[in-house]
Design an enzyme around this catalytic site. Structure first.
Site, PDB file in Angstrom:
ATOM      1  N   LYS A  30     -79.561  63.731  85.312  1.00 23.98           N
ATOM      2  CA  LYS A  30     -78.126  63.585  85.016  1.00 23.98           C
ATOM      3  C   LYS A  30     -77.429  63.259  86.329  1.00 23.98           C
ATOM      4  O   LYS A  30     -77.472  64.013  87.286  1.00 23.98           O
ATOM      5  CB  LYS A  30     -77.573  64.853  84.388  1.00 23.98           C
ATOM      6  N   GLY A  89     -70.690  63.267  89.372  1.00 25.10           N
ATOM      7  CA  GLY A  89     -70.006  63.850  90.524  1.00 25.10           C
ATOM      8  C   GLY A  89     -69.913  62.900  91.697  1.00 25.10           C
ATOM      9  O   GLY A  89     -69.886  61.680  91.532  1.00 25.10           O
ATOM     10  N   GLY A 127     -66.405  60.972  83.953  1.00 21.32           N
ATOM     11  CA  GLY A 127     -65.061  61.503  83.714  1.00 21.32           C
ATOM     12  C   GLY A 127     -64.007  60.960  84.669  1.00 21.32           C
ATOM     13  O   GLY A 127     -62.956  60.479  84.230  1.00 21.32           O
ATOM     14  N   ASP A 129     -73.699  66.209  80.495  1.00 20.60           N
ATOM     15  CA  ASP A 129     -74.616  67.326  80.749  1.00 20.60           C
ATOM     16  C   ASP A 129     -75.329  67.715  79.458  1.00 20.60           C
ATOM     17  O   ASP A 129     -76.539  67.941  79.432  1.00 20.60           O
ATOM     18  CB  ASP A 129     -73.848  68.554  81.252  1.00 20.60           C
ATOM     19  N   LYS A 173     -73.173  72.418  81.906  1.00 20.67           N
ATOM     20  CA  LYS A 173     -74.403  72.135  82.666  1.00 20.67           C
ATOM     21  C   LYS A 173     -75.430  73.240  82.420  1.00 20.67           C
ATOM     22  O   LYS A 173     -76.593  72.970  82.101  1.00 20.67           O
ATOM     23  CB  LYS A 173     -74.045  72.087  84.162  1.00 20.67           C
TER      24      LYS A 173
HETATM   25  P1  ADP Z   1     -70.146  67.251  87.458  1.00 17.32           P
HETATM   26  O1  ADP Z   1     -69.367  66.021  87.777  1.00 17.32           O
HETATM   27  O2  ADP Z   1     -71.407  67.321  88.252  1.00 17.32           O
HETATM   28  O3  ADP Z   1     -70.369  67.482  85.976  1.00 17.32           O
HETATM   29  P2  ADP Z   1     -68.314  69.532  87.303  1.00 17.32           P
HETATM   30  O4  ADP Z   1     -67.069  69.628  88.132  1.00 17.32           O
HETATM   31  O5  ADP Z   1     -68.160  69.267  85.862  1.00 17.32           O
HETATM   32  O6  ADP Z   1     -69.271  68.487  88.026  1.00 17.32           O
HETATM   33  O7  ADP Z   1     -69.115  70.933  87.456  1.00 17.32           O
HETATM   34  C1  ADP Z   1     -69.428  71.472  88.726  1.00 17.32           C
HETATM   35  C2  ADP Z   1     -68.372  72.507  89.146  1.00 17.32           C
HETATM   36  O8  ADP Z   1     -68.576  73.739  88.432  1.00 17.32           O
HETATM   37  C3  ADP Z   1     -68.441  72.945  90.581  1.00 17.32           C
HETATM   38  O9  ADP Z   1     -67.808  72.021  91.441  1.00 17.32           O
HETATM   39  C4  ADP Z   1     -67.729  74.300  90.566  1.00 17.32           C
HETATM   40  O10 ADP Z   1     -66.356  74.141  90.839  1.00 17.32           O
HETATM   41  C5  ADP Z   1     -67.842  74.759  89.123  1.00 17.32           C
HETATM   42  N1  ADP Z   1     -68.522  76.053  88.974  1.00 17.32           N
HETATM   43  C6  ADP Z   1     -68.107  77.045  88.163  1.00 17.32           C
HETATM   44  N2  ADP Z   1     -68.917  78.125  88.227  1.00 17.32           N
HETATM   45  C7  ADP Z   1     -69.895  77.828  89.114  1.00 17.32           C
HETATM   46  C8  ADP Z   1     -71.030  78.548  89.630  1.00 17.32           C
HETATM   47  N3  ADP Z   1     -71.339  79.809  89.234  1.00 17.32           N
HETATM   48  N4  ADP Z   1     -71.824  77.917  90.526  1.00 17.32           N
HETATM   49  C9  ADP Z   1     -71.545  76.656  90.937  1.00 17.32           C
HETATM   50  N5  ADP Z   1     -70.479  75.927  90.501  1.00 17.32           N
HETATM   51  C10 ADP Z   1     -69.649  76.493  89.597  1.00 17.32           C
HETATM   52 MG    MG Z   2     -68.991  67.934  84.472  1.00 16.64          MG
END
Ligand code: ADP
Ligand code: MG
Length: 284
Positions: free
Chosen positions: A29, A32, A65, A182, A238
């Site tokens: 996947k 980001g 996104g 995800d 995720k």
């Molecule tokens: P992606 O674009 O990879 O889907 P997301 O922003 O949707 O990224 O998801 C990742 C985010 O999840 C991290 O940047 C963080 O802010 C958040 N997050 C929440 N809880 C946790 C955790 N326990 N460990 C790591 N990240 C976390």
């Molecule tokens: Mg995400």
């Protein structure tokens, strides 16, 4: 500067991993920061091609996104979010589909095919791959995965190609839905019985309640971190997808820092522990 013997040592270190992963399926996947930074994007494509070159069957599932948000803004359309999910009316769905299938997917295919003509882009709508339904009528055309028919992926993989999947699904009537990437990656990894599903994201991995990186965790303990709120926001889908994947046949799931150059190679071909590894069974 690395010396000749350093370089040789890296290749020797990779050898047992190359032997072990030859012929196995890995779902990646991609999202980001790793997707937004042009140098990281180029390195991601190199990593995927290298994995393919040593006999791995790689499937790329991508998000987008931020890119959808960007085009929405250019078109003067406001994004409304509920619990982190974009409310998706018919026009927003069209925009999301155009961006994911027509732009983000194309860019990834292009970056891989600079090296060799291997990548084939597809949407979850193609060949009945992802059957979806509305997650919640309030959210409009935001979909959940009802079922995955991986046969088109098997056919492409049998032809030695690299499928690059945009996460639009459709229902029996042909209505399209935008689905969290995800979630799709976890469902596809489960359906393929993948050896690994790997999530590239913008943090070092899954962090514990103190903000420290968890290097390895089993599904039962990870359930606990979701229940107690340690996992929140974008990490929720995720983690849910990782849990689904390891419980439906994937060997392991990994959450890696996509900001690190060549993090995929580090995870797969070196002894270095990077990010978080999730296993189905409790660790001994
Ligand atoms: P992606 O674009 O990879 O889907 P997301 O922003 O949707 O990224 O998801 C990742 C985010 O999840 C991290 O940047 C963080 O802010 C958040 N997050 C929440 N809880 C946790 C955790 N326990 N460990 C790591 N990240 C976390
Ligand atoms: Mg995400």
């Amino acid at each position: 500067m690395s010396t000749g013997s350093d370089k040789a040592a890296v290749l020797v270190e990779a050898l047992p991993y190359i032997r072990r992963f030859w012929g196995t399926t890995v779902v990646v996947k991609y999202g980001g920061n790793a997707m937004v930074d042009p140098l990281l994007a180029q390195q991601f494509a190199e990593d995927v091609v290298l994995m393919h070159s040593v006999g791995m069957r790689v499937v790329v599932v991508h998000g987008g996104g931020p890119q959808i948000g960007e085009l929405m803004a250019k078109l003067g359309k406001e994004s409304e979010f509920r619990d982190g999910l974009r409310v998706t009316d018919a026009e927003t769905l069209d925009i999301a589909r155009m961006v994911l299938v027509g732009k983000v997917g194309r860019d990834i295919v292009g970056a891989i095919n600079v090296h060799a003509p291997l990548a084939v882009g597809l949407s979850g709508e193609d060949a009945g791959l992802i059957v979806a339904s509305a997650r919640d009528p309030e959210l409009g055309f935001v979909g959940d995965v009802d079922s995955v028919d991986p046969s088109i992926l098997h056919r492409l993989l049998a032809e030695d190609l690299i499928p690059v999947l945009s996460t639009i699904g459709s229902d029996a009537a042909g209505q399209a839905y935008n689905i969290n990437a995800d979630t799709v990656a976890g469902a596809v990894a489960g359906a393929l019985g993948a050896e690994k599903v790997v999530y590239l994201t913008d943090v070092t991995g899954i962090l514990d309640v103190h903000g420290e990186l968890i290097q390895r965790i089993d599904a039962a303990r990870l359930d606990g971190l979701v229940a107690d709120g340690t996992v929140s926001g974008g990490m929720i889908p995720k983690v849910a997808a990782c849990l689904h994947a390891v419980r439906s046949g994937a060997g392991s799931a990994h959450v890696l820092d996509g900001r690190l150059p060549h993090v995929l190679l580090l995870e797969i071909f070196t002894d270095e522990g990077v990010g978080t590894m999730i296993t189905g069974k409790a660790d001994a």
